[in-house]
Design a protein around this motif. Structure first.
Motif, PDB file in Angstrom:
ATOM      1  N   ASP A  97      -3.156  -2.513   3.303  1.00 19.16           N
ATOM      2  CA  ASP A  97      -2.050  -1.893   2.506  1.00 19.16           C
ATOM      3  C   ASP A  97      -1.717  -2.081   1.162  1.00 19.16           C
ATOM      4  O   ASP A  97      -0.583  -1.814   1.068  1.00 19.16           O
ATOM      5  N   GLY A 155       1.520   7.928   6.749  1.00 17.45           N
ATOM      6  CA  GLY A 155       1.594   6.711   6.777  1.00 17.45           C
ATOM      7  C   GLY A 155       0.390   5.889   6.896  1.00 17.45           C
ATOM      8  O   GLY A 155       0.477   4.796   7.216  1.00 17.45           O
ATOM      9  N   GLU A 192      -0.541   6.075 -12.694  1.00 18.99           N
ATOM     10  CA  GLU A 192      -0.423   4.958 -11.651  1.00 18.99           C
ATOM     11  C   GLU A 192      -1.618   5.248 -10.696  1.00 18.99           C
ATOM     12  O   GLU A 192      -2.145   6.241  -9.953  1.00 18.99           O
ATOM     13  N   HIS A 220      -3.064   3.947   5.187  1.00 15.68           N
ATOM     14  CA  HIS A 220      -3.197   3.278   3.752  1.00 15.68           C
ATOM     15  C   HIS A 220      -4.614   3.164   3.511  1.00 15.68           C
ATOM     16  O   HIS A 220      -5.702   3.249   4.512  1.00 15.68           O
ATOM     17  N   TRP A 223      -2.762  12.140  -2.175  1.00 14.93           N
ATOM     18  CA  TRP A 223      -1.383  12.178  -2.863  1.00 14.93           C
ATOM     19  C   TRP A 223      -1.541  13.521  -3.588  1.00 14.93           C
ATOM     20  O   TRP A 223      -0.324  13.759  -4.157  1.00 14.93           O
ATOM     21  N   ARG A 236      -3.637   4.860  -7.476  1.00 14.45           N
ATOM     22  CA  ARG A 236      -3.304   5.100  -5.988  1.00 14.45           C
ATOM     23  C   ARG A 236      -4.295   4.613  -5.108  1.00 14.45           C
ATOM     24  O   ARG A 236      -4.135   4.530  -3.730  1.00 14.45           O
ATOM     25  N   HIS A 258      -4.398   1.403   8.873  1.00 16.95           N
ATOM     26  CA  HIS A 258      -5.131   0.965   8.034  1.00 16.95           C
ATOM     27  C   HIS A 258      -6.708   0.599   8.743  1.00 16.95           C
ATOM     28  O   HIS A 258      -6.802   0.637   9.741  1.00 16.95           O
ATOM     29  N   PHE A 274      -2.060  -0.067  -1.396  1.00 26.92           N
ATOM     30  CA  PHE A 274      -1.533   0.912  -2.010  1.00 26.92           C
ATOM     31  C   PHE A 274      -0.414   1.683  -0.981  1.00 26.92           C
ATOM     32  O   PHE A 274      -0.450   1.651   0.100  1.00 26.92           O
ATOM     33  N   PRO A 275       0.281   2.590  -1.641  1.00 30.12           N
ATOM     34  CA  PRO A 275       1.203   3.286  -0.638  1.00 30.12           C
ATOM     35  C   PRO A 275       0.456   4.251   0.194  1.00 30.12           C
ATOM     36  O   PRO A 275      -0.585   4.793  -0.100  1.00 30.12           O
ATOM     37  N   PRO A 276       1.129   4.552   1.165  1.00 33.74           N
ATOM     38  CA  PRO A 276       0.411   5.310   2.192  1.00 33.74           C
ATOM     39  C   PRO A 276       0.654   6.774   1.812  1.00 33.74           C
ATOM     40  O   PRO A 276       1.482   7.037   1.015  1.00 33.74           O
ATOM     41  N   ASN A 277      -0.306   7.514   2.936  1.00 31.86           N
ATOM     42  CA  ASN A 277      -0.026   8.945   2.560  1.00 31.86           C
ATOM     43  C   ASN A 277       0.957   9.428   3.354  1.00 31.86           C
ATOM     44  O   ASN A 277       1.685   8.887   3.672  1.00 31.86           O
TER      45      ASN A 277
END
Length: 325
Positions: free
Chosen positions: A234, A242, A207, A244, A198, A209, A83, A236-239
């Motif tokens: 962090d 990992g 959704e 963010h 993503w 992202r 991050h 949003f979900p990581p790629n």
């Protein structure tokens, strides 16, 4: 750059960007990044490197940015932060070193007009981007100007940091800024030729992202993604690797000097650990920010690129760290 501060205190008129206004200009030739032996730090993601396709030619970008052509790049193994550097992390650096950011030295920095504190002293509109204002006293601890603060935002990315500030932090931490090629490889998360970290759809199944502008830029942000300004690093979900927030939230400094054409001269062979031209006037920034919107600046795509002068600082620019091996 540092020797010319006194004559560069006012924003340049007629030069602007939707997302990153420029403080100054002038060719310099310092080497890209700190000349230190860097090592991964705890919490970094180690990536194996190898070959990947860098850039895009899908017609979604800006020709003047030099996103294309798509080229083969091979990288050595490296590590990168999952991050962007947070306010908490930058606070420790300042407490231990007494570092004063360039925004503090200049006495002002760029703030989006909708966030300027009431009563703040501003320097007016910036060229053809009236949403940017130079605000006296704006810096990383008071990101919207005097009277604002970072309480409750210690896990947000530090902003109002110049490239030079980011390099100083990295030298203190024993790390470095990522090269532009490393940044894009990491941002892609192992996906080949996709537009976002993503996939190819901005909001799959509706959704959100990433943290970007929704609504009508620059007058109305519906904040449908949950955020009007910065969000936690962090949020949003990581790629797939990992990482963010490699799309949106804040622009991130890279070590390379920016050129829209330099990378086109390498022929069709594989480029080995490219690091950009040896000199220039502006440094690469990547990832877009919470102010990016498809109607004006869709540079939240993984191949998108932009730039700013090394001494510029804004309320939507930060950085993440990298290391060798």
């Amino acid at each position: 750059m540092l020797g010319s501060r006194e004559k560069r205190r006012e924003p340049r008129q007629g030069e602007s960007s939707c997302c990153v206004p420029t403080r100054s200009s002038g060719e310099v030739s310092r080497a890209p990044g700190p000349s230190i032996d860097t090592r991964p730090t705890p919490g970094m993601v180690r990536l194996p490197g190898g070959e990947f396709l860098m850039g895009a030619d899908d017609g979604k970008g800006f020709p003047r940015d030099g996103e294309g052509p798509v080229r083969r790049v091979r990288l050595s193994p490296f590590s990168i932060s999952p991050h962007a550097t947070t306010n908490a992390e930058f606070s420790r650096f300042v407490e231990e070193t007494g570092h004063r950011t360039e925004a503090e030295e200049f006495g002002w920095s760029f703030v989006f007009y909708g966030f300027v504190q009431p009563g703040a002293k501003v320097k007016g509109m910036i060229g053809d981007a009236p949403w940017w204002k130079g605000v006296d006293g704006a810096y990383w601890r008071e990101p919207e100007g005097p009277g604002s603060g970072i309480d409750g935002r210690m896990d947000h990315p530090v902003v109002h940091v110049s490239h030079d500030d980011a390099v100083a932090y990295c030298a203190w931490a024993g790390v470095r800024l990522p090269t532009e090629a490393e940044w894009e490889y990491a941002a892609r998360g192992g996906l080949k030729g996709r537009r976002f970290p993503w996939g190819n759809t901005l909001t799959p199944n509706g959704e959100h992202r990433c943290n970007i502008w929704q609504g009508e830029f620059p007058t109305r942000n519906t904040a449908e993604d949950g955020y009007g300004g910065t969000c936690s690093v962090d949020a949003f979900p990581p790629n797939g690797f990992g990482l963010h927030n490699v799309s949106g939230n804040v622009w991130e400094w890279c070590s390379d000097w920016f050129s829209a054409t330099f990378h086109r001269d390498g022929g069709k062979g594989v480029r080995e650990d490219p690091s950009g031209p040896q000199k220039g006037t502006v440094r690469v920034i990547r990832g877009g920010s919470y102010l990016c919107h498809k109607s004006y600046c869709n540079r939240y795509r993984v191949a998108a690129r932009s730039s700013n002068t090394p001494d510029s600082s804004t309320a939507n620019t930060g950085f993440r760290c990298a290391a060798d091996g």
